[in-house]
Enzyme design. Structure first.
Site, short mmCIF file in Angstrom:
data_model
loop_
_atom_site.label_atom_id
_atom_site.label_comp_id
_atom_site.label_asym_id
_atom_site.label_seq_id
_atom_site.Cartn_x
_atom_site.Cartn_y
_atom_site.Cartn_z
N GLU A 106 30.88 21.53 -73.15
CA GLU A 106 29.55 20.57 -72.57
C GLU A 106 28.93 21.33 -71.50
O GLU A 106 27.82 21.32 -71.76
CB GLU A 106 30.16 19.01 -72.28
N ILE A 129 39.66 22.39 -75.48
CA ILE A 129 40.92 21.63 -75.77
C ILE A 129 40.95 20.13 -75.85
O ILE A 129 41.60 19.40 -76.28
CB ILE A 129 42.48 21.96 -74.82
N ASP A 130 39.70 19.66 -75.08
CA ASP A 130 39.61 18.07 -74.87
C ASP A 130 39.05 17.61 -76.30
O ASP A 130 39.28 16.22 -76.37
CB ASP A 130 38.66 18.04 -73.63
N ARG A 165 65.69 6.76 -68.46
CA ARG A 165 64.53 6.71 -67.46
C ARG A 165 63.35 6.41 -68.33
O ARG A 165 63.02 6.71 -69.71
CB ARG A 165 64.24 8.07 -66.99
N ARG A 174 39.66 14.74 -69.46
CA ARG A 174 38.90 14.10 -68.35
C ARG A 174 38.14 13.11 -68.56
O ARG A 174 38.31 11.74 -68.13
CB ARG A 174 37.70 15.35 -67.88
N GLN A 277 48.64 23.62 -71.26
CA GLN A 277 48.03 23.07 -72.45
C GLN A 277 46.97 24.02 -72.88
O GLN A 277 46.55 24.01 -74.05
CB GLN A 277 47.67 21.68 -72.25
O1 F6P Z 1 37.51 20.90 -69.79
C1 F6P Z 1 38.58 21.27 -70.19
C2 F6P Z 1 39.88 20.94 -69.10
O2 F6P Z 1 41.09 21.59 -69.42
C3 F6P Z 1 39.77 19.52 -68.77
O3 F6P Z 1 41.02 18.96 -69.60
C4 F6P Z 1 40.60 19.77 -67.29
O4 F6P Z 1 40.11 18.33 -66.80
C5 F6P Z 1 39.85 20.77 -66.86
O5 F6P Z 1 39.55 21.64 -67.87
C6 F6P Z 1 40.52 21.37 -65.81
O6 F6P Z 1 39.82 22.55 -65.32
P1 F6P Z 1 40.21 23.57 -64.21
O7 F6P Z 1 40.86 24.87 -65.03
O8 F6P Z 1 39.26 23.85 -63.41
O9 F6P Z 1 41.23 23.15 -63.53
#
Ligand code: F6P
Length: 345
Positions: A106, A129-130, A165, A174, A277
């Site tokens: 985005e 990935i999101d 557990r 995010r 991930q």
């Molecule tokens: O936007 C992709 C993403 O992997 C999100 O899921 C995550 O919040 C963010 O990037 C993490 O970013 P950084 O690599 O800056 O920690």
């Protein structure tokens, strides 16, 4: 259109499949059209500072299965830098670029759209990935991230059962809960928490207690990093903002560990999957999708389709307006989430 010099960059958080796009662009551009391909380093930073290298058939050999990006990436925001657009324009002129292929999510594509509006020739390729971009059915990188998260959940399942557990798994996402939802469903999670629907900690604990009452003494709780408790219930801490104004997340897992353990009285532990991930080799699905998008991006450049993004619609690769891709985030519809409600607890 006889494009002869095409720039390419990868911006924002990396994801598996970026190198497959780069390779496809280079192969199609050079061998298909006789183009020159210029790779800019570290996303928009490379354009602002004009740091680039010529990409050749030789320099992209062997990168198809490699995670990450050979060009590097960053969260540099052109519009937060003084005279950012002018710097970009100068680099276009100095490098004699006919156009630029920007691979990003985005933020990167939002900048690509704004630059295109200012007369610069840009084509977008969606990645994250999101899976939270509009105007495409899916983004490459998502399938790989879901596989990684599902494998982790499978592994956590067996140890959760042995030790009686609750195990909380914090996954990325995010603003959109696609990774949590898909990996949680694939991994048979008992609770899935996503950013789109604020959760009630009492309801979460009630699901876990019901499971115990039915004789299952462990539970798997999958939470997207952006999942939030209902207003006025629990407080979540976030870290510093990046250049696009996004806070650093990663606190919901430990919070759930504390709250669920405390409220149910059952031992609860959290695992934060984090950047695992995003790393490593892409799945076959992501490699093929990324390759198709890269090939289509070069075709789009030769057709002078600036301001467009290559996109997967059904089984076809199509062109959509960059403006549509960045207008709003593609989040999980509530009805889609609720469909799975009977599987929880
Ligand atoms: O936007 C992709 C993403 O992997 C999100 O899921 C995550 O919040 C963010 O990037 C993490 O970013 P950084 O690599 O800056 O920690």
């Amino acid at each position: 259109m006889a494009v002869v010099r095409l720039g390419i960059l990868t911006g924002g958080g990396d994801c598996p499949g970026l190198n497959a796009v780069i390779r496809a662009v280079v192969r199609k551009g050079i061998d298909g059209h006789g183009d020159e391909i210029v790779g800019f380093r570290d996303g928009w930073r490379g354009i602002l500072e004009d740091v680039h290298e010529a990409l050749t058939i030789e320099s992209v050999r062997g990168i198809l299965p490699r995670g990450g990006t050979i060009l590097g990436s960053s969260r540099t925001n052109v519009f937060k830098r003084e005279d950012g657009v002018e710097h970009v324009r100068r680099t276009f002129e100095r490098s004699e670029l006919d156009g630029l292929i920007a691979i990003g999510g985005e933020d990167t594509l939002g900048a690509a759209h704004r630059l295109n509006e200012q007369g610069l020739h840009v084509i977008g390729v969606p990645k994250t990935i999101d899976n939270d971009l509009s105007a495409t059915d899916v983004t490459f990188g998502f399938d790989t991230a879901v596989h990684v998260a599902t494998e982790a959940i499978d592994r956590l399942h067996t140890t959760a059962e042995s030790h009686h557990r609750n195990l909380v798994v914090e996954v990325m996402g995010r603003h959109a809960g696609w990774i949590a939802l898909h990996s949680g469903i694939a991994g048979g999670a008992d609770v899935i928490l996503i950013p789109e629907i604020p959760f009630d900690i009492e309801e979460v604990c009630a699901l876990i207690n019901r499971r115990h009452a039915r004789g299952r003494y462990f539970a798997i709780i999958v939470a997207a990093e952006g999942a939030l408790p209902k207003e006025g219930t629990l407080s979540v801490t976030t870290g510093d903002l990046d250049e696009f104004g996004h806070p650093r997340l990663g606190g919901i897992g430990p919070l759930l560990e504390r709250e669920i353990g405390h409220r149910t009285g059952f031992e609860t532990r959290a695992t934060v999957l984090g950047h695992v991930q995003r790393g490593g080799t892409p799945t076959a699905f992501d490699r093929v999708l990324a390759t198709r998008l890269g090939l289509a991006a070069v075709d789009a450049a030769h057709a002078g389709q600036w301001g467009k993004m290559v996109s997967l619609r059904g089984t076809q690769i199509e062109l959509v307006a960059l403006a549509d891709a960045v207008a709003e985030l593609h989040t999980v519809p509530i009805a889609e989430y609720e469909r799975y409600g009977v599987l929880f607890g």
